[in-house]
Design an enzyme around this catalytic site. Sequence first.
Site, PDB file in Angstrom:
ATOM      1  N   ASN A   9       0.875  -1.180   0.000  1.00  0.00           N
ATOM      2  CA  ASN A   9       0.000   0.000   0.000  1.00  0.00           C
ATOM      3  C   ASN A   9       0.912   1.231   0.000  1.00  0.00           C
ATOM      4  O   ASN A   9       1.491   1.575   1.026  1.00  0.00           O
ATOM      5  CB  ASN A   9      -0.879  -0.045   1.258  1.00  0.00           C
ATOM      6  CG  ASN A   9      -1.689   1.229   1.450  1.00  0.00           C
ATOM      7  OD1 ASN A   9      -1.776   2.068   0.551  1.00  0.00           O
ATOM      8  ND2 ASN A   9      -2.298   1.366   2.633  1.00  0.00           N
ATOM      9  N   TRP A  10       1.028   1.852  -1.164  1.00  0.00           N
ATOM     10  CA  TRP A  10       1.986   2.962  -1.297  1.00  0.00           C
ATOM     11  C   TRP A  10       1.503   4.215  -0.592  1.00  0.00           C
ATOM     12  O   TRP A  10       2.275   5.168  -0.413  1.00  0.00           O
ATOM     13  CB  TRP A  10       2.221   3.282  -2.774  1.00  0.00           C
ATOM     14  CG  TRP A  10       2.948   2.223  -3.551  1.00  0.00           C
ATOM     15  CD1 TRP A  10       3.149   0.911  -3.184  1.00  0.00           C
ATOM     16  CD2 TRP A  10       3.568   2.379  -4.828  1.00  0.00           C
ATOM     17  NE1 TRP A  10       3.848   0.252  -4.161  1.00  0.00           N
ATOM     18  CE2 TRP A  10       4.116   1.120  -5.183  1.00  0.00           C
ATOM     19  CE3 TRP A  10       3.707   3.443  -5.709  1.00  0.00           C
ATOM     20  CZ2 TRP A  10       4.800   0.913  -6.387  1.00  0.00           C
ATOM     21  CZ3 TRP A  10       4.387   3.236  -6.908  1.00  0.00           C
ATOM     22  CH2 TRP A  10       4.932   1.987  -7.237  1.00  0.00           C
ATOM     23  N   LYS A  11       0.218   4.266  -0.257  1.00  0.00           N
ATOM     24  CA  LYS A  11      -0.375   5.490   0.327  1.00  0.00           C
ATOM     25  C   LYS A  11      -0.072   6.677  -0.595  1.00  0.00           C
ATOM     26  O   LYS A  11      -0.038   6.503  -1.816  1.00  0.00           O
ATOM     27  CB  LYS A  11       0.126   5.702   1.759  1.00  0.00           C
ATOM     28  CG  LYS A  11      -0.073   4.430   2.604  1.00  0.00           C
ATOM     29  CD  LYS A  11       0.079   4.633   4.067  1.00  0.00           C
ATOM     30  CE  LYS A  11      -0.118   3.308   4.787  1.00  0.00           C
ATOM     31  NZ  LYS A  11      -0.113   3.406   6.226  1.00  0.00           N
ATOM     32  N   HIS A  99      -9.426   0.950   4.870  1.00  0.00           N
ATOM     33  CA  HIS A  99      -8.136   1.148   5.539  1.00  0.00           C
ATOM     34  C   HIS A  99      -8.339   2.075   6.738  1.00  0.00           C
ATOM     35  O   HIS A  99      -9.164   2.988   6.695  1.00  0.00           O
ATOM     36  CB  HIS A  99      -7.115   1.749   4.558  1.00  0.00           C
ATOM     37  CG  HIS A  99      -5.752   1.799   5.147  1.00  0.00           C
ATOM     38  ND1 HIS A  99      -5.338   2.837   5.956  1.00  0.00           N
ATOM     39  CD2 HIS A  99      -4.723   0.925   5.091  1.00  0.00           C
ATOM     40  CE1 HIS A  99      -4.114   2.586   6.360  1.00  0.00           C
ATOM     41  NE2 HIS A  99      -3.712   1.438   5.856  1.00  0.00           N
ATOM     42  N   GLU A 101      -6.802   4.538   7.780  1.00  0.00           N
ATOM     43  CA  GLU A 101      -6.704   5.982   7.492  1.00  0.00           C
ATOM     44  C   GLU A 101      -7.980   6.500   6.849  1.00  0.00           C
ATOM     45  O   GLU A 101      -8.382   7.646   7.068  1.00  0.00           O
ATOM     46  CB  GLU A 101      -5.461   6.252   6.625  1.00  0.00           C
ATOM     47  CG  GLU A 101      -4.197   6.158   7.472  1.00  0.00           C
ATOM     48  CD  GLU A 101      -2.985   5.573   6.767  1.00  0.00           C
ATOM     49  OE1 GLU A 101      -2.912   5.619   5.527  1.00  0.00           O
ATOM     50  OE2 GLU A 101      -2.108   5.037   7.471  1.00  0.00           O
ATOM     51  N   GLU A 170      -5.370  -5.053  10.488  1.00  0.00           N
ATOM     52  CA  GLU A 170      -4.341  -4.036  10.725  1.00  0.00           C
ATOM     53  C   GLU A 170      -4.647  -3.308  12.027  1.00  0.00           C
ATOM     54  O   GLU A 170      -5.447  -2.371  12.051  1.00  0.00           O
ATOM     55  CB  GLU A 170      -4.336  -3.029   9.574  1.00  0.00           C
ATOM     56  CG  GLU A 170      -4.004  -3.643   8.240  1.00  0.00           C
ATOM     57  CD  GLU A 170      -3.437  -2.606   7.270  1.00  0.00           C
ATOM     58  OE1 GLU A 170      -2.359  -2.856   6.735  1.00  0.00           O
ATOM     59  OE2 GLU A 170      -4.063  -1.554   7.084  1.00  0.00           O
ATOM     60  N   GLY A 176       2.394   2.197  10.834  1.00  0.00           N
ATOM     61  CA  GLY A 176       3.337   3.300  10.696  1.00  0.00           C
ATOM     62  C   GLY A 176       4.025   3.686  11.992  1.00  0.00           C
ATOM     63  O   GLY A 176       4.676   4.723  12.066  1.00  0.00           O
ATOM     64  N   SER A 216       3.397  -2.167  10.340  1.00  0.00           N
ATOM     65  CA  SER A 216       4.843  -2.229  10.556  1.00  0.00           C
ATOM     66  C   SER A 216       5.455  -3.583  10.191  1.00  0.00           C
ATOM     67  O   SER A 216       6.355  -4.064  10.881  1.00  0.00           O
ATOM     68  CB  SER A 216       5.190  -1.831  12.001  1.00  0.00           C
ATOM     69  OG  SER A 216       4.776  -0.493  12.243  1.00  0.00           O
ATOM     70  N   GLY A 237       2.903  -1.124   4.338  1.00  0.00           N
ATOM     71  CA  GLY A 237       2.965   0.299   4.018  1.00  0.00           C
ATOM     72  C   GLY A 237       4.407   0.722   3.807  1.00  0.00           C
ATOM     73  O   GLY A 237       4.995   0.513   2.744  1.00  0.00           O
ATOM     74  N   GLY A 238       5.018   1.299   4.843  1.00  0.00           N
ATOM     75  CA  GLY A 238       6.355   1.885   4.735  1.00  0.00           C
ATOM     76  C   GLY A 238       7.379   1.010   4.011  1.00  0.00           C
ATOM     77  O   GLY A 238       8.089   1.481   3.110  1.00  0.00           O
TER      78      GLY A 238
HETATM   79  P1  PGA Z   1       2.849   0.288   7.708  1.00  0.00           P
HETATM   80  O1  PGA Z   1       1.401   0.491   7.035  1.00  0.00           O
HETATM   81  O2  PGA Z   1       3.407  -0.991   7.124  1.00  0.00           O
HETATM   82  O3  PGA Z   1       3.636   1.504   7.311  1.00  0.00           O
HETATM   83  O4  PGA Z   1       2.627   0.166   9.170  1.00  0.00           O
HETATM   84  C1  PGA Z   1       0.540  -0.586   6.801  1.00  0.00           C
HETATM   85  C2  PGA Z   1      -0.758  -0.100   6.224  1.00  0.00           C
HETATM   86  O5  PGA Z   1      -1.230   0.978   6.638  1.00  0.00           O
HETATM   87  O6  PGA Z   1      -1.356  -0.756   5.343  1.00  0.00           O
END
Ligand code: PGA
Length: 258
Positions: A9-11, A99, A101, A170, A176, A216, A237-238
Site C-alpha cells: 500500500n503505497w499510500k 483502511h 486511514e 491491521e 506506521g 509495521s 505500508g512503509g
Molecule cells: P505500515 O502500514 O506498514 O507503514 O505500518 C501498513 C498499512 O497501513 O497498510
Amino acid sequence: MRKPLAAGNWKMHNTLGAGRDLVSGIKAGIEGGLTGEVATEVLVCPPFTLLYPLKETLAGSPVMLGAQNVHEEEKGAFTGEVSVSMLADAGCSHVIIGHSERRHVFGESGERLNQKVRAVLAGSDMTVIYCVGETLNDREAGQTEQVVGQQMDEVLGPDVPADRLVIAYEPVWAIGTGKTATPDQAQEVHKFIRARLSSIYGEEAADGLRILYGGSVKPGNAADLMGQPDVDGALVGGACLVADDFVAIIKAAASSVR
Ligand code: PGA
C-alpha cells in the site's frame, strides 16, 4: 492450501519516475524466484495517478495492480472522487476498502464501506481487500474482538462472494508506528476473524479465504508473522516503498506456504 498475498500500500507516495523505478526493482527482485508455480501473489497499490502508467510497466509480470480507495457511486457530481469502472479501466484487479486511514482520517463509516464493497462487487470483477483493526484504546479496554467483529458484520455477508474477498487485519496502533503485533497477538485475532468468516460462509469457504496482517511489517518480522497458521500474507505500508525490502517480504510470503 491458501496462496499467500504480499500487498504493498503505497499510500500518498511516489510520482511516476519513482513509481516506475520501484516496480522495476520489484520485478527484477522476484524474477526467476516466483515464476512457474507462483508461490505467492504480489500486488502493488499506488496512488490513482500512477495506476494506468504502471499497468503498462507491469505488463507481462505476475505483479498485480490495486487501488487504495474507491467511491461508491457509479458516476456523477462527486468532485475529486474515482469510480469502480475507472479503476477497472485503469487495470486494477484489487481495491483496498476500509483502511484505518480512511476510517479515522477521512471519517468513513461502516455504512459507507458497505456501499463501497457492494459497488465494487456489482460494477467490476475486482477483489476487495477489506481492512479491519482496533485502536490502542480498544485493545487496552479488552474490546479487540468486539471492534473487529463489528467491522466485519457491518460489511460482510453471504452476498459478498468469498472468492472476491481478502481480509486485512491491521491493528491501528501498529500502522506506521514501528510497533508490530507479536506473531501470537496477530494469530489470535486472525483465528477469531476466520471463525467469524466461518459463521458467514461455512468452514470450507472460510478456510480458503486469505487474511493478511498489516502494521509495521518489515523484512525482519515478516517470516515470523506469516509463519502463523492463520496469517496468509501481508499488507505493507512503509517497507513496500523500498524495492529490496518489499522483495524480502514477498520472499518471506512465498516461503510461508505450508
Ligand atoms: P505500515 O502500514 O506498514 O507503514 O505500518 C501498513 C498499512 O497501513 O497498510
